[in-house]
Design an enzyme around this catalytic site. Structure first.
Site, PDB file in Angstrom:
ATOM      1  N   ARG A 112       0.807  -1.212   0.000  1.00 11.43           N
ATOM      2  CA  ARG A 112       0.000   0.000   0.000  1.00 11.43           C
ATOM      3  C   ARG A 112       0.846   1.272   0.000  1.00 11.43           C
ATOM      4  O   ARG A 112       0.320   2.384  -0.082  1.00 11.43           O
ATOM      5  CB  ARG A 112      -0.913   0.024   1.228  1.00 11.43           C
ATOM      6  CG  ARG A 112      -1.852  -1.154   1.303  1.00 11.43           C
ATOM      7  CD  ARG A 112      -2.666  -1.097   2.569  1.00 11.43           C
ATOM      8  NE  ARG A 112      -3.566   0.038   2.568  1.00 11.43           N
ATOM      9  CZ  ARG A 112      -4.782   0.021   2.068  1.00 11.43           C
ATOM     10  NH1 ARG A 112      -5.255  -1.073   1.536  1.00 11.43           N
ATOM     11  NH2 ARG A 112      -5.542   1.093   2.105  1.00 11.43           N
TER      12      ARG A 112
ATOM     13  N   TRP B  39       2.629   6.031   1.854  1.00  9.90           N
ATOM     14  CA  TRP B  39       2.723   6.488   0.471  1.00  9.90           C
ATOM     15  C   TRP B  39       2.512   7.995   0.555  1.00  9.90           C
ATOM     16  O   TRP B  39       1.433   8.469   0.899  1.00  9.90           O
ATOM     17  CB  TRP B  39       1.640   5.836  -0.395  1.00  9.90           C
ATOM     18  CG  TRP B  39       1.781   6.159  -1.847  1.00  9.90           C
ATOM     19  CD1 TRP B  39       2.567   5.531  -2.751  1.00  9.90           C
ATOM     20  CD2 TRP B  39       1.095   7.190  -2.566  1.00  9.90           C
ATOM     21  NE1 TRP B  39       2.425   6.110  -3.989  1.00  9.90           N
ATOM     22  CE2 TRP B  39       1.536   7.128  -3.914  1.00  9.90           C
ATOM     23  CE3 TRP B  39       0.163   8.179  -2.221  1.00  9.90           C
ATOM     24  CZ2 TRP B  39       1.063   7.997  -4.900  1.00  9.90           C
ATOM     25  CZ3 TRP B  39      -0.300   9.047  -3.203  1.00  9.90           C
ATOM     26  CH2 TRP B  39       0.156   8.942  -4.522  1.00  9.90           C
TER      27      TRP B  39
ATOM     28  N   GLU C 268      -3.009  -2.041 -21.830  1.00 18.28           N
ATOM     29  CA  GLU C 268      -2.611  -2.741 -20.607  1.00 18.28           C
ATOM     30  C   GLU C 268      -1.150  -3.206 -20.685  1.00 18.28           C
ATOM     31  O   GLU C 268      -0.396  -3.107 -19.712  1.00 18.28           O
ATOM     32  CB  GLU C 268      -3.572  -3.916 -20.369  1.00 18.28           C
ATOM     33  CG  GLU C 268      -3.252  -4.812 -19.198  1.00 18.28           C
ATOM     34  CD  GLU C 268      -3.193  -4.114 -17.843  1.00 18.28           C
ATOM     35  OE1 GLU C 268      -3.554  -2.938 -17.741  1.00 18.28           O
ATOM     36  OE2 GLU C 268      -2.724  -4.757 -16.884  1.00 18.28           O
TER      37      GLU C 268
ATOM     38  N   LYS D 271       1.759  -2.096 -18.097  1.00 20.44           N
ATOM     39  CA  LYS D 271       2.572  -3.073 -17.336  1.00 20.44           C
ATOM     40  C   LYS D 271       4.045  -2.742 -17.481  1.00 20.44           C
ATOM     41  O   LYS D 271       4.792  -2.737 -16.519  1.00 20.44           O
ATOM     42  CB  LYS D 271       2.346  -4.510 -17.833  1.00 20.44           C
ATOM     43  CG  LYS D 271       1.106  -5.239 -17.445  1.00 20.44           C
ATOM     44  CD  LYS D 271       0.918  -5.526 -15.988  1.00 20.44           C
ATOM     45  CE  LYS D 271       0.375  -4.336 -15.262  1.00 20.44           C
ATOM     46  NZ  LYS D 271      -1.010  -4.192 -15.067  1.00 20.44           N
TER      47      LYS D 271
ATOM     48  N   HIS E 124      -1.901   8.557 -37.676  1.00 22.06           N
ATOM     49  CA  HIS E 124      -2.286   9.938 -37.385  1.00 22.06           C
ATOM     50  C   HIS E 124      -1.300  10.613 -36.431  1.00 22.06           C
ATOM     51  O   HIS E 124      -1.620  11.646 -35.847  1.00 22.06           O
ATOM     52  CB  HIS E 124      -3.705   9.972 -36.809  1.00 22.06           C
ATOM     53  CG  HIS E 124      -4.733   9.426 -37.754  1.00 22.06           C
ATOM     54  ND1 HIS E 124      -5.132  10.102 -38.891  1.00 22.06           N
ATOM     55  CD2 HIS E 124      -5.389   8.246 -37.765  1.00 22.06           C
ATOM     56  CE1 HIS E 124      -6.016   9.364 -39.542  1.00 22.06           C
ATOM     57  NE2 HIS E 124      -6.186   8.223 -38.891  1.00 22.06           N
TER      58      HIS E 124
HETATM   59  O1  M6R Z   1      -7.871  -1.426  -7.071  1.00 22.49           O
HETATM   60  P1  M6R Z   1      -8.200  -0.824  -8.404  1.00 22.49           P
HETATM   61  O2  M6R Z   1      -8.477  -1.850  -9.445  1.00 22.49           O
HETATM   62  O3  M6R Z   1      -9.316   0.176  -8.310  1.00 22.49           O
HETATM   63  O4  M6R Z   1      -6.902  -0.049  -8.808  1.00 22.49           O
HETATM   64  C1  M6R Z   1      -6.861   0.720  -9.981  1.00 22.49           C
HETATM   65  C2  M6R Z   1      -5.450   1.091 -10.351  1.00 22.49           C
HETATM   66  O5  M6R Z   1      -4.836   1.812  -9.329  1.00 22.49           O
HETATM   67  C3  M6R Z   1      -4.600  -0.142 -10.653  1.00 22.49           C
HETATM   68  O6  M6R Z   1      -5.174  -0.937 -11.640  1.00 22.49           O
HETATM   69  C4  M6R Z   1      -3.194   0.287 -11.137  1.00 22.49           C
HETATM   70  O7  M6R Z   1      -3.286   0.926 -12.353  1.00 22.49           O
HETATM   71  C5  M6R Z   1      -2.247  -0.905 -11.194  1.00 22.49           C
HETATM   72  N1  M6R Z   1      -0.974  -0.547 -10.646  1.00 22.49           N
HETATM   73  C6  M6R Z   1      -1.986  -1.385 -12.559  1.00 22.49           C
HETATM   74  O8  M6R Z   1      -1.125  -2.463 -12.584  1.00 22.49           O
END
Ligand code: M6R
Length: 614
Positions: free
Chosen positions: A27, A75, A487, A491, A510
């Site tokens: 977190r 954080w 995606e 990543k 474009h």
């Molecule tokens: O817990 P959530 O799915 O709401 O989180 C959304 C984004 O914070 C989360 O998908 C983030 O983009 C990841 N680090 C992607 O790998």
């Protein structure tokens, strides 16, 4: 964002808190700290910038005794990551210590008022305001800590999960929440609290999810007491945790991310279990059945999400539009909430979130509720805020995802969206039953297809060596493969810090085509779907400009294998299931590139797993 943990009981609190912080480190990992009341009555606060291991080193020669304590992994929002800004924060008289997850929006006004009253601050954080305010109220009104916390929270605007201890009451923690998660574990003569259940699970399965605006009196000698800000007692609803410790460990893998990538055959099986029945002939999504009338009569579906969940939602748009003929919009929750959206009671809003705690997504669903829309949630964490604040919903059931980069949650979300689209299509009669059955039968094979795709691991590891030092990447796809391109790019950038852009392949001409040269690798997602011939052209366009192409194609591909520089062949599946399969090589590619670069894939810099602040 930020994790808090607390313990009161007969054991040594420090050991439990440190273990808990390690579990919550996903977190945030900018700094960590712990506050303990020693048996001799001293309130010791120790903090260190960086990871929890730094705190452990710092504490090696310190007094870490005591049966009560609170701890925090940060954080950073207000104030740089430093020892000074690390939690717990002390009141000026050093009688009270507090940890906080969230943001105090009106901290400036409160801070100025406290400074005018002679209060001195040690940090730049919004959190310190809270502890100073509590102490100010306590001393000026000569009241208990509980009363002071209650009064302070009445003055606070923002989000919080807090835990507070005082030097002179070494048997009680006062905790509270609003818009940030807080779970309390009830043991025998001991209690635990944390931002999620992972620090608690090995001690007790009895937990209470604290609700917004509730304050908890967490004591080792008395039963848990919950009160609201008006001092009324609220009910204590004890739930049983369905979480095991083995799910929280790496199980022989070097990183959680790799473990989670390789878990996907199992997690997808868990995700479809009981939902794809009668050998694929029937799809049962209980949340959709509960919301039958709403989905049947929906004039529009709006999906709100962030990050990877937003990418899964884009795939959901294609699925629902294709299968159910309902218009679908996909919005970033952070934009939607401030866009003054036009909504009414014939709109269905679907919130997609792995954690179920993303602040922007929660705000978006609140707004949708206020406008009269029906709100459906798709999340992974059982008992999290999104399932508790939506009218109905579906869990993806992929187990705890600990790596900050989302992998198994993405494929679980896409799978659940597929099932939801199929269930609505069946209800509305927008697809022939035999077509639904064909897809249902293929869904039952998805865990095997994924297993087969994972056998590409070594090929992808070798390929990653060629591209480790590229500075930029382009990811292209069309139709269902366009969100997969987004995606794949996310990543790569989040764990390897390489700039990567995902783009709809036909949009390349474009603008982004100007970037292509021999130094710029392009990953093209080109399964055998109805846009295949179109994307062959896009591959040609990249090659004509001396770009290097890595193509994800269906096994047996004839055309692209002759043009692309590197080809990764995945199993042949129906078009609507391709994102689940094609995303897997991209997860592996980003993992290995980041590992080659020596990056911390499970805890990439500046990120946190659960974004509980704006
Ligand atoms: O817990 P959530 O799915 O709401 O989180 C959304 C984004 O914070 C989360 O998908 C983030 O983009 C990841 N680090 C992607 O790998």
């Amino acid at each position: 964002m930020c994790g808090i943990v607390g313990y009161v009981g007969e054991r040594n609190a420090y050991d439990i808190l440190i273990k808990g912080l390690h579990r919550l480190e996903y977190r945030g990992y900018d700094s960590a700290g712990v506050a303990l009341v020693s048996p001799s009555g001293t309130l010791n606060v120790y903090k260190a910038a960086g990871k929890v291991s730094n705190l452990e080193n710092y504490c090696k020669d310190k007094d870490t005794t005591g049966g009560i304590g609170i701890a925090h992994t940060r954080w950073a929002t207000h104030g740089e990551p430093s020892d000074r800004n690390a939690h717990p924060h002390f009141s000026e008289d050093e009688e009270i210590a507090l940890v906080h997850n969230g943001t105090i929006e009106n901290y400036k006004v409160l801070k100025d008022a406290l400074i005018q009253n002679g209060c001195k601050f040690q940090s730049e954080t919004d959190t310190e305001v809270l502890v100073q305010l509590i102490e100010y109220i306590r001393t000026h009104n000569d009241c208990t800590l509980l009363e002071a916390v209650k009064e302070a929270l009445r003055q606070v605007v923002g989000a919080y999960a807090i835990a507070v201890i005082e030097k002179n009451r070494p048997d009680t923690i006062i905790a509270a929440r609003k818009s940030s998660p807080l779970v309390i574990g009830i043991g025998d003569g001991e209690m635990f609290l944390a931002s999620d259940a992972t620090p608690i699970v090995e001690y007790t399965k009895d937990v209470v999810y604290v609700k917004d605006n509730e304050i908890a009196v967490v004591s080792k000698t008395r039963p848990l007491k919950l009160v609201n800000l008006n001092n009324e007692e609220t009910s204590v609803d004890v739930k049983t945790l369905e979480l095991s410790i083995s799910q929280l460990e790496k199980g022989g893998y070097p990183h959680f991310m790799l473990k989670e990538i390789f878990e996907q055959p199992t997690t997808l099986l868990d995700c479809i279990r009981g939902r794809v029945v009668n050998e694929g002939k029937d799809i049962i999504v209980s949340g959709v059945l509960d919301s039958k009338e709403k989905f049947m009569n929906a004039k529009r579906i709006i999906i709100v999400a962030c990050g990877t969940s937003w990418h899964a939602s884009l795939i959901g748009k294609y699925l629902i539009q294709d299968m159910c003929r309902i218009p679908v919009e996909v919005e970033y929750a952070s934009e939607f909430r401030y866009s003054n959206p036009v909504l009414d009671d014939r709109d269905v809003v679907i919130a997609v979130s792995q954690s179920g705690e993303t602040a922007d997504t929660l705000a978006a669903i609140q707004m949708a509720h206020d406008a009269g829309a029906y709100v459906y949630g798709i999340s992974n964490v059982v008992g999290s805020s999104i399932p508790r604040n939506t009218d109905s919903g579906t869990y993806i059931h992929v187990g705890p995802e600990i790596g900050v980069a989302s992998t198994k949650a993405f494929t679980g979300q896409v799978m659940v969206l597929t099932l939801i689209a199929m269930a609505i299509a069946e209800l509305k009669g927008t697809m022939p039953k035999e077509d639904l059955i064909k897809i249902g039968e293929e869904i039952l094979k998805v865990p095997d297809y994924v297993r087969q795709t994972l056998e590409l691991n070594e090929q992808i590891e070798r390929l990653s060596l060629i591209f480790t030092y590229a500075h930029n990447f382009l990811y292209l796809g069309r139709g269902y493969s366009y969100p997969v391109a987004l995606e794949g790019a996310l990543k790569l950038k989040e764990i390897s810090y390489i700039h990567a852009e995902g783009y709809p392949a036909a949009e390349m001409k474009h603008g982004p085509i100007a970037l292509i040269d021999a130094e710029m690798p392009t990953v093209i997602i080109a399964p055998n779907d109805h846009l295949y011939e179109k994307i062959v052209n896009n591959v040609q366009q990249v090659k004509a400009r001396h770009g290097s192409v890595i193509a994800i194609v269906t096994e047996g591909d004839k055309e692209i294998r002759n043009i692309a520089d590197h080809v990764i062949e995945v199993p042949d599946v129906p078009e609507c299931l391709t994102p689940i399969i094609t995303s897997i090589p991209l997860q592996l590619l980003s993992y290995y590139i980041a590992i080659n670069k020596g990056k911390n894939v499970d805890m990439p810099r500046n990120l946190a797993k659960s974004v509980t602040v704006e």
